[in-house]
Structures are given as structure tokens and as C-alpha cells.
Design a protein around this motif. Sequence first.
Motif, PDB file in Angstrom:
ATOM      1  N   LYS A 103       5.009  -1.002 -13.567  1.00 28.77           N
ATOM      2  CA  LYS A 103       5.907  -0.102 -13.102  1.00 28.77           C
ATOM      3  C   LYS A 103       6.967   0.212 -14.107  1.00 28.77           C
ATOM      4  O   LYS A 103       7.683  -0.674 -14.438  1.00 28.77           O
ATOM      5  CB  LYS A 103       6.581  -0.530 -11.651  1.00 28.77           C
ATOM      6  CG  LYS A 103       5.500  -0.526 -10.388  1.00 28.77           C
ATOM      7  CD  LYS A 103       6.384  -0.300  -9.184  1.00 28.77           C
ATOM      8  CE  LYS A 103       7.006   1.165  -8.943  1.00 28.77           C
ATOM      9  NZ  LYS A 103       7.691   1.372  -7.791  1.00 28.77           N
ATOM     10  N   LEU A 131      -5.137   5.562  -1.967  1.00 30.81           N
ATOM     11  CA  LEU A 131      -5.594   5.639  -3.298  1.00 30.81           C
ATOM     12  C   LEU A 131      -4.688   4.797  -4.108  1.00 30.81           C
ATOM     13  O   LEU A 131      -4.825   4.632  -5.368  1.00 30.81           O
ATOM     14  CB  LEU A 131      -5.651   7.008  -3.821  1.00 30.81           C
ATOM     15  CG  LEU A 131      -6.643   7.693  -2.972  1.00 30.81           C
ATOM     16  CD1 LEU A 131      -6.651   9.267  -3.620  1.00 30.81           C
ATOM     17  CD2 LEU A 131      -8.088   7.012  -3.311  1.00 30.81           C
ATOM     18  N   ASN A 132      -3.355   4.512  -3.707  1.00 35.93           N
ATOM     19  CA  ASN A 132      -2.322   3.944  -4.655  1.00 35.93           C
ATOM     20  C   ASN A 132      -1.666   2.601  -3.971  1.00 35.93           C
ATOM     21  O   ASN A 132      -1.423   2.523  -2.767  1.00 35.93           O
ATOM     22  CB  ASN A 132      -1.321   4.851  -5.171  1.00 35.93           C
ATOM     23  CG  ASN A 132      -1.687   5.948  -5.817  1.00 35.93           C
ATOM     24  OD1 ASN A 132      -2.038   5.840  -7.078  1.00 35.93           O
ATOM     25  ND2 ASN A 132      -1.982   7.147  -5.112  1.00 35.93           N
ATOM     26  N   GLU A 188       1.318  -1.212 -10.711  1.00 44.57           N
ATOM     27  CA  GLU A 188       0.756  -0.193 -10.233  1.00 44.57           C
ATOM     28  C   GLU A 188      -0.896  -0.004 -10.101  1.00 44.57           C
ATOM     29  O   GLU A 188      -1.389  -0.453 -11.286  1.00 44.57           O
ATOM     30  CB  GLU A 188       1.274   1.164 -10.595  1.00 44.57           C
ATOM     31  CG  GLU A 188       2.627   1.625 -10.328  1.00 44.57           C
ATOM     32  CD  GLU A 188       2.972   3.037 -11.031  1.00 44.57           C
ATOM     33  OE1 GLU A 188       2.878   4.098 -10.439  1.00 44.57           O
ATOM     34  OE2 GLU A 188       3.051   3.354 -12.118  1.00 44.57           O
ATOM     35  N   GLY A 244      -4.515   1.986  -9.165  1.00 45.83           N
ATOM     36  CA  GLY A 244      -5.411   2.715  -8.379  1.00 45.83           C
ATOM     37  C   GLY A 244      -6.346   2.440  -7.612  1.00 45.83           C
ATOM     38  O   GLY A 244      -7.446   1.608  -8.085  1.00 45.83           O
ATOM     39  N   TRP A 290      -2.586   6.063 -16.693  1.00 47.12           N
ATOM     40  CA  TRP A 290      -3.369   5.017 -17.470  1.00 47.12           C
ATOM     41  C   TRP A 290      -3.837   5.460 -18.523  1.00 47.12           C
ATOM     42  O   TRP A 290      -4.201   4.598 -19.602  1.00 47.12           O
ATOM     43  CB  TRP A 290      -4.086   4.538 -16.275  1.00 47.12           C
ATOM     44  CG  TRP A 290      -5.480   3.725 -16.752  1.00 47.12           C
ATOM     45  CD1 TRP A 290      -5.298   2.198 -17.450  1.00 47.12           C
ATOM     46  CD2 TRP A 290      -6.790   3.601 -17.320  1.00 47.12           C
ATOM     47  NE1 TRP A 290      -6.384   1.844 -17.743  1.00 47.12           N
ATOM     48  CE2 TRP A 290      -7.344   2.563 -17.794  1.00 47.12           C
ATOM     49  CE3 TRP A 290      -7.586   4.846 -17.164  1.00 47.12           C
ATOM     50  CZ2 TRP A 290      -8.647   2.621 -18.195  1.00 47.12           C
ATOM     51  CZ3 TRP A 290      -8.892   4.767 -17.260  1.00 47.12           C
ATOM     52  CH2 TRP A 290      -9.429   3.536 -17.948  1.00 47.12           C
ATOM     53  N   LYS A 334       0.733  -1.268  -0.068  1.00 46.49           N
ATOM     54  CA  LYS A 334      -0.163  -0.150  -0.120  1.00 46.49           C
ATOM     55  C   LYS A 334       1.028   1.285  -0.188  1.00 46.49           C
ATOM     56  O   LYS A 334       1.603   1.491   0.926  1.00 46.49           O
ATOM     57  CB  LYS A 334      -0.920   0.002   1.178  1.00 46.49           C
ATOM     58  CG  LYS A 334      -2.085   0.887   1.337  1.00 46.49           C
ATOM     59  CD  LYS A 334      -3.278   0.087   0.416  1.00 46.49           C
ATOM     60  CE  LYS A 334      -4.555   0.873   0.511  1.00 46.49           C
ATOM     61  NZ  LYS A 334      -5.416   0.660   1.729  1.00 46.49           N
ATOM     62  N   ASP A 362      -2.636  10.953 -10.574  1.00 48.58           N
ATOM     63  CA  ASP A 362      -1.518  10.787 -11.310  1.00 48.58           C
ATOM     64  C   ASP A 362      -1.631   9.460 -12.008  1.00 48.58           C
ATOM     65  O   ASP A 362      -1.158   9.178 -12.889  1.00 48.58           O
ATOM     66  CB  ASP A 362      -0.081  10.991 -10.622  1.00 48.58           C
ATOM     67  CG  ASP A 362       0.063  12.123  -9.946  1.00 48.58           C
ATOM     68  OD1 ASP A 362      -0.608  13.164 -10.475  1.00 48.58           O
ATOM     69  OD2 ASP A 362       0.834  12.386  -8.797  1.00 48.58           O
ATOM     70  N   PHE A 363      -2.149   8.585 -11.077  1.00 45.95           N
ATOM     71  CA  PHE A 363      -2.211   6.916 -11.661  1.00 45.95           C
ATOM     72  C   PHE A 363      -2.911   7.025 -12.991  1.00 45.95           C
ATOM     73  O   PHE A 363      -2.741   6.415 -13.829  1.00 45.95           O
ATOM     74  CB  PHE A 363      -2.579   5.995 -10.607  1.00 45.95           C
ATOM     75  CG  PHE A 363      -3.072   4.674 -11.324  1.00 45.95           C
ATOM     76  CD1 PHE A 363      -2.118   3.742 -11.754  1.00 45.95           C
ATOM     77  CD2 PHE A 363      -4.296   4.368 -11.712  1.00 45.95           C
ATOM     78  CE1 PHE A 363      -2.375   2.753 -11.977  1.00 45.95           C
ATOM     79  CE2 PHE A 363      -4.735   3.458 -12.149  1.00 45.95           C
ATOM     80  CZ  PHE A 363      -3.696   2.123 -12.606  1.00 45.95           C
ATOM     81  N   PRO A 382      -6.997   8.890  -7.537  1.00 49.51           N
ATOM     82  CA  PRO A 382      -5.518   8.769  -7.813  1.00 49.51           C
ATOM     83  C   PRO A 382      -5.173   9.531  -9.094  1.00 49.51           C
ATOM     84  O   PRO A 382      -5.061   8.762 -10.130  1.00 49.51           O
ATOM     85  CB  PRO A 382      -5.363   7.232  -7.740  1.00 49.51           C
ATOM     86  CG  PRO A 382      -6.639   6.705  -8.245  1.00 49.51           C
ATOM     87  CD  PRO A 382      -7.682   7.699  -7.683  1.00 49.51           C
TER      88      PRO A 382
END
Length: 448
Positions: free
Chosen positions: A93, A11-12, A113, A115, A327, A7, A322-323, A320
Motif C-alpha cells: 500500500k 474485486l479488491n 493490496e 486484486g 500493478w 475486503k 485501477d489495481f 479490478p
Amino acid sequence: MNITQEKIDNLNAVLKVNIEPADYEARVEKAIKDHAKKAKMPGFRPGMVPPSHIKKMYGKSILVDEVNTLLSDTLNNYISEQKLEVLGQPLPKLDDKQEYNWDFADNFEFNYEIGLAPEFNIDFSSKDKLTQYIIKIDDETLAERVKNIRRSYGKMTNPDVSAEDDVLYVQLTQLSPDGSVFDGGISNTTSVRLEQIKDEKIKKSLTGVKKNDEITLDIQKAYGNDAPKVAAILGIDESEAADLKSNFKLTVKNVNRLEESDLNQEFFDKLFGAGVVTDEAGFTAKITEELEMMMNQDAERRLQNDIYTYSIDKVQFELPDDFLKRWLKATNEKLTDEELEGGYKDFAQNLKWTLIENKIIKDNGIEIKYEEVFAAAKQSLDAQFRMYSPSPLTEEQLGQYTVQYLQNKENANKVFDEVKALKTIDHIKSVVTLDKKEIPYNEFKELK
């Protein structure tokens, strides 16, 4: 095979998947044997190619395929078993730099990764107030509707002199700055609807003209610098129309006028059926009723949009971001950074609404039945067919079209989402306070 979750924050997270030879050997051997049975190669009878030969020639590519399939299955099963609410899809990643020999003895480690959907509460109550507009038809809107209907059933005439609602059939010829005809310039014969002229002074100059009259026209001013409209009138490209500075000589070829139909029994029967309406008062009442029905559909759409906006603002949680941006870029190769930044806000809002929808549906045990999806699709198709055909389809025909329409998965998902949204909005409407407010349609149109 081992999979663990690290974790990063609420959120990520990162999923680490370790795959050993024992996890993939049997799958790879089976895939090689299956390939050997189907292979057609010179020197071997069909289906008699030795597996060892297939392994030597294609073994690494088969190994890669099987490990990737195993990896995908492992990730999906883990997410399902752990009941993880993920947004988007797992992403490899980018900082993983491990290299493998792919020699049937490697231990593999893959890092992905993910989200995570945020946790949040929804506390709608009667203290939440929204306005529900009840639209009343104002005299101006009613008069315009009556006028349009009467003209639809009227007849075309050619008066000697133009009036403000007429259509001029004209020749447009480009002029030089000194007012002379521009040699090799733009020339087009077209129709000019006076009601579409934006500039009142120009519209007035075109009222009262007759055949063969000539007027110098500032076409950009006439149409409010509307490049698509200017392009259509002149028969040129929009880019050329946007840069056009010239005036034009307008020569009237003809004046066309659509006369309004008389308010008589023949007209009433054409509109509503024999004997349904028998006088002008009944005609006005019928048009008012139909208008209010259409306008209140506009009011319902306004309320739905207000509920959507209110919900997005009221139910606060983070995503999330940035994720999700990574994506979106990974799954849309042609998406530029500028397009991503420009469109991400709308994407995030729609995603927030979807999460709110899902929580309301789940928390309140709301069911979405196939019968409801079928009925919604059927109603939508019926409305579309009525736009193009004066006679409606029979129930049997409409039902058959609906079945065919829903057999397409994309169509079925679209209608399902529409029904889900309506059920969510109906639930919110049943909980919050709706302040009913009557409003004339001309004022409703001005609402922001």
C-alpha cells in the motif's frame, strides 16, 4: 505471526501481515551463522569469523532480507491456503508510512493490496450461433496461384518492350521543381516491379517502354505515399521518404521478364513427383485442393477469432482495473501513462479470455496432457523446418528437437497456453451452433 484480509469490495482486498520478533529471530540467527561460516575477512581464518562480528557489521541487512523472505512466504502461503484467485501480484500500500529501526526487536506491520478474480457464469448453448466459413477457390485466386507457380519454375528473359508484369531495371535521378536534374540530389539504380505500382496511369506509362527510355516519375503517387516502399526504392531513410516531394527521372536500363513454365510432364513431375499428375486438368485439381486446404486454415483462424470476440462480449464481468493499472506500472518501470492507457484495453481483454479459459477447463474437467503439448510443439517445429529445408527431418530428429525445445520453460508455457486455448475453443464449438457457409475466397478476404 498474524495475517488478516480486509475486503474492500468483490474485486479488491487488503492483506495485513503482522510479524513479531519471535517469528523472525531464529531465521535471522541461522542466516548470520551461515554467513559467518562462509565469510572471508582480514584477521580471521576462513569460516572462523564470530557470528557477533557478522551481526554487528551486516545484521540489519540480513534482518531486512529475512523479514522480506518471511513476508513473501507468508503472503504466498496465505493466498494458497485461502484459495484466493488473485490477479497480478500483491502490491504494498502506497499510503503506508511506517518506519522501523530494524534493531532486532521491532514488530512489523505490512499492508498489501490484492486484486481478486471476479465470479461469473458461462452459459454457452446451441442458442449461441456463429458462422463457420467453408472457402471455395474462385477463378481469380486460382489463376493467380497458377501464374505464380508457373513463374517460379519459369526462366528469365529480356524482351525489347515492357509488359504489365515485367520488372524494369532503372536509374532514378531526383529532379528540381523546374524539371532539371537536382544537383547533389538522390540517385539510385534499382528494380521496379510494375505489378507493385499503385497508380494505374503511371503503371500504364511504364508499360511498352524499352531500354534507354526516359520518363518523369511522381514516385509518391506511383507507390500510394507508402514511405517504407519509397525509401526502399530510393535507398533512403523512411523519414526522408515521407517528406519527399520531388519528381524523378526514370531511365530504363533493362527490361526483365519471368516467363511462365510450360504445362508439361517435366513441370508436373517437379511439382508433385513422377507420374502423380499427367495433364492440365489434374494440375488444376491439385492446385485447387492445396489452395482450399490453406484457405480453410484461414477460415479456422477466423472462426477461432470470432469465438474469442464472441466470448469476451457474451461473458460479462468486471475487473479490478485501477489495481491492475497500478500493478502494471509497478512491474514495468519504463511504462508511460500514455502507453498504459493505450494498451490496457487489449491487456484486459486477454485477461478476460484467460479467466474464461480457466473456468471452462475447470468446470468441464478438461485435461491438458504432456503428450498433447509435445505433439503441438512437434507439429510447429516440423512446419518451421519445412520452410527452410526441402527434405523433412526424420521422426527421430524431430522428436529430439522437440524435447530440447520444451526444456525451455518459456517455450513449454507458450505451447501449453496454445493447447489450452485450442481445447477451450473446441469445447465452445461443441456446444454452440456453427452455421456452415460456403464463400469464395475473394469475398472471404473482404470480410470485416
